[in-house]
Design an enzyme around this catalytic site. Structure first.
Site, PDB file in Angstrom:
ATOM      1  N   ASP A 151     -52.840  13.827  38.164  1.00  0.00           N
ATOM      2  CA  ASP A 151     -53.439  14.492  37.013  1.00  0.00           C
ATOM      3  C   ASP A 151     -54.405  13.580  36.258  1.00  0.00           C
ATOM      4  OD1 ASP A 151     -53.156  16.810  34.832  1.00  0.00           O
ATOM      5  OD2 ASP A 151     -53.007  14.884  33.804  1.00  0.00           O
ATOM      6  N   ALA A 179     -54.788  19.004  34.190  1.00  0.00           N
ATOM      7  CA  ALA A 179     -55.374  19.241  35.515  1.00  0.00           C
ATOM      8  C   ALA A 179     -54.335  19.825  36.465  1.00  0.00           C
ATOM      9  CB  ALA A 179     -55.958  17.951  36.076  1.00  0.00           C
ATOM     10  N   ASP A 180     -53.141  19.250  36.470  1.00  0.00           N
ATOM     11  CA  ASP A 180     -52.054  19.770  37.300  1.00  0.00           C
ATOM     12  C   ASP A 180     -51.756  21.230  36.961  1.00  0.00           C
ATOM     13  OD1 ASP A 180     -51.314  17.738  39.041  1.00  0.00           O
ATOM     14  OD2 ASP A 180     -49.914  16.825  37.639  1.00  0.00           O
ATOM     15  N   SER A 181     -51.511  21.481  35.693  1.00  0.00           N
ATOM     16  CA  SER A 181     -51.102  22.830  35.286  1.00  0.00           C
ATOM     17  C   SER A 181     -52.196  23.853  35.566  1.00  0.00           C
ATOM     18  CB  SER A 181     -50.728  22.838  33.807  1.00  0.00           C
ATOM     19  OG  SER A 181     -49.610  22.004  33.573  1.00  0.00           O
TER      20      SER A 181
END
Length: 406
Positions: A151, A179-181
């Site tokens: 992320d 970014a991950d989510s």
């Protein structure tokens, strides 16, 4: 669900009826992929978390403790199957499951799928209706395809860290794994599009996104400022890039967010602070003028807001229709009456931990809402039932377990 799919086990509580006809094979770990699969699990899909047996995956610890808050929050409502995909027998069992599934979600590095024999051509050969969703750090091909992505790396490469923080402070990461989510949300969107298209074509397809793509897309208007106008956005701290006054202001006992988005709201603010002389002042009357004199605007407002409490200011601003809000720590978030009304905190009973409260889905549906109904299973706890659904008897399952396949 494909024609050969089995219904979810009868004793498994349904999180929702919305997606109860879908089976999702979840090969993901850490955050982006699990975020994607959690959406389907909370809306009632039969999500099977396929995990390597203990000792097979050298990076298993990246996901954290199984009974830890992160694993519990990301992997609720799923069934667990322990399966060694590096063994021929394990791979064959997985491909047999693919025949019963609608979607496979993975977030391996791009080359790993082919090496394991579970890339899209291999899956399609077993089930032409299958949808493979791949989430990577940087994309499935290109010069960075085989790089490991996290992320914070995507936050830096996607431009977020140079528009976050105070001017001159240096790059600052966001306080959540954005970014991950976001990659997980985009993957879920892509899957839903592919499922709808499959209703017409009868064929599955390969859905792809990455942390880098998701982070750039999340920057949205900041990215568009550069692409359209050639402006490289800079850090502006808590101030909005072009609306003023829109940012954080100190009060007598803390801070609040003040958000004046237009000239009418500016006049309303002047009324609330009893400074009608500022409403039509030539330096402040319009948004461009206020932006040009941003420092002066905040300097005028600072002593006024410092003279009263946050609660009193929020009440006064609400009375005149000026957007404003408190700035909470996380414990205060879940004590807010509106947050309680929205039901974002959802409780589930865990066999060892008792009642555990998790973060619910931020989506409401009038007939088939999401629900959190089951905690993360122990690794492989649902394996016997899942394998029985594809025709394995108890003896064969016991033999596979003894051989280290399960």
């Amino acid at each position: 669900m494909s024609a050969t799919a089995q219904a979810p086990a009868a004793d498994r509580p349904a999180a929702s009826t919305a997606l109860a006809n879908l089976r999702i094979l979840d090969l993901t770990r850490v955050r982006a992929g699990p975020t994607c699969c959690r959406i389907f699990a909370d809306f009632g899909a039969d999500v099977i978390k396929v995990e390597a047996p203990d000792g097979v995956d050298p990076n298993e610890s990246m996901s954290g403790a199984r009974d830890g808050y992160d694993m519990l929050n990301l992997h609720r409502n799923k069934r667990s199957l322990s399966l060694n995909l590096k063994r021929k027998e394990g791979l064959e069992l997985f491909l047999k499951l693919v025949e019963t599934a609608d979607v496979v979600v993975e977030n391996y590095r791009p080359d790993v799928k082919a090496r394991l024999g579970i890339d899209y051509p291999a899956l399609k050969a077993r089930n032409p209706r299958i949808i493979l969703a791949s989430i990577s750090g940087f994309g499935q091909d290109g010069p960075y395809a085989r790089r490991a992505g996290f992320d914070q790396i995507a936050q830096g490469m996607g431009g977020l860290m140079w528009v976050t923080g105070l001017p001159g402070q240096g790059p600052v990461r966001a306080g959540a794994a954005v970014a991950d989510s976001t990659a997980g949300l985009y993957a879920a969107t892509g899957i839903l599009v592919a499922l709808r298209e499959r209703d017409v074509s009868g064929e599955g397809q390969w859905v792809q996104t990455s942390l880098l793509q998701a982070q750039i897309a999340l920057c949205d208007f900041q990215a568009a400022r550069y692409l359209v106008d050639g402006v490289v956005p800079e850090q502006s701290g808590n101030d909005h890039p072009y609306s003023t006054p829109m940012g954080v202001i100190a009060t007598a006992d803390g801070f609040i967010n003040l958000a004046v988005g237009g000239d009418g709201q500016w006049r309303d603010l002047c009324r609330a602070i009893q400074r009608s002389d500022l409403a039509e002042h030539p330096d402040y009357a319009t948004q461009p003028q206020r932006l040009a004199h941003r420092a002066q605007v905040w300097a005028l407002l600072a002593p006024i807001f410092a003279a009263d409490t946050s609660a009193n200011w929020l009440q006064r601003l609400e009375e005149v229709g000026v957007p404003a809000g408190p700035i909470y720590r996380m414990d205060e978030v879940f004590e807010d009456p509106q947050v309680k009304h929205l039901g974002l905190a959802r409780s589930v009973t865990h066999p060892r931990l008792g009642e555990v409260t998790l973060v619910g889905q931020p989506i409401g549906l009038s007939r088939t809402p999401p629900a959190v109904v089951a905690p993360l299973s122990d690794k492989g706890a649902d394996g016997d039932a899942i394998l029985a659904e594809i025709g394995l008897d108890a003896g064969r399952i016991a033999a596979l377990r003894a051989e280290g396949i399960l």
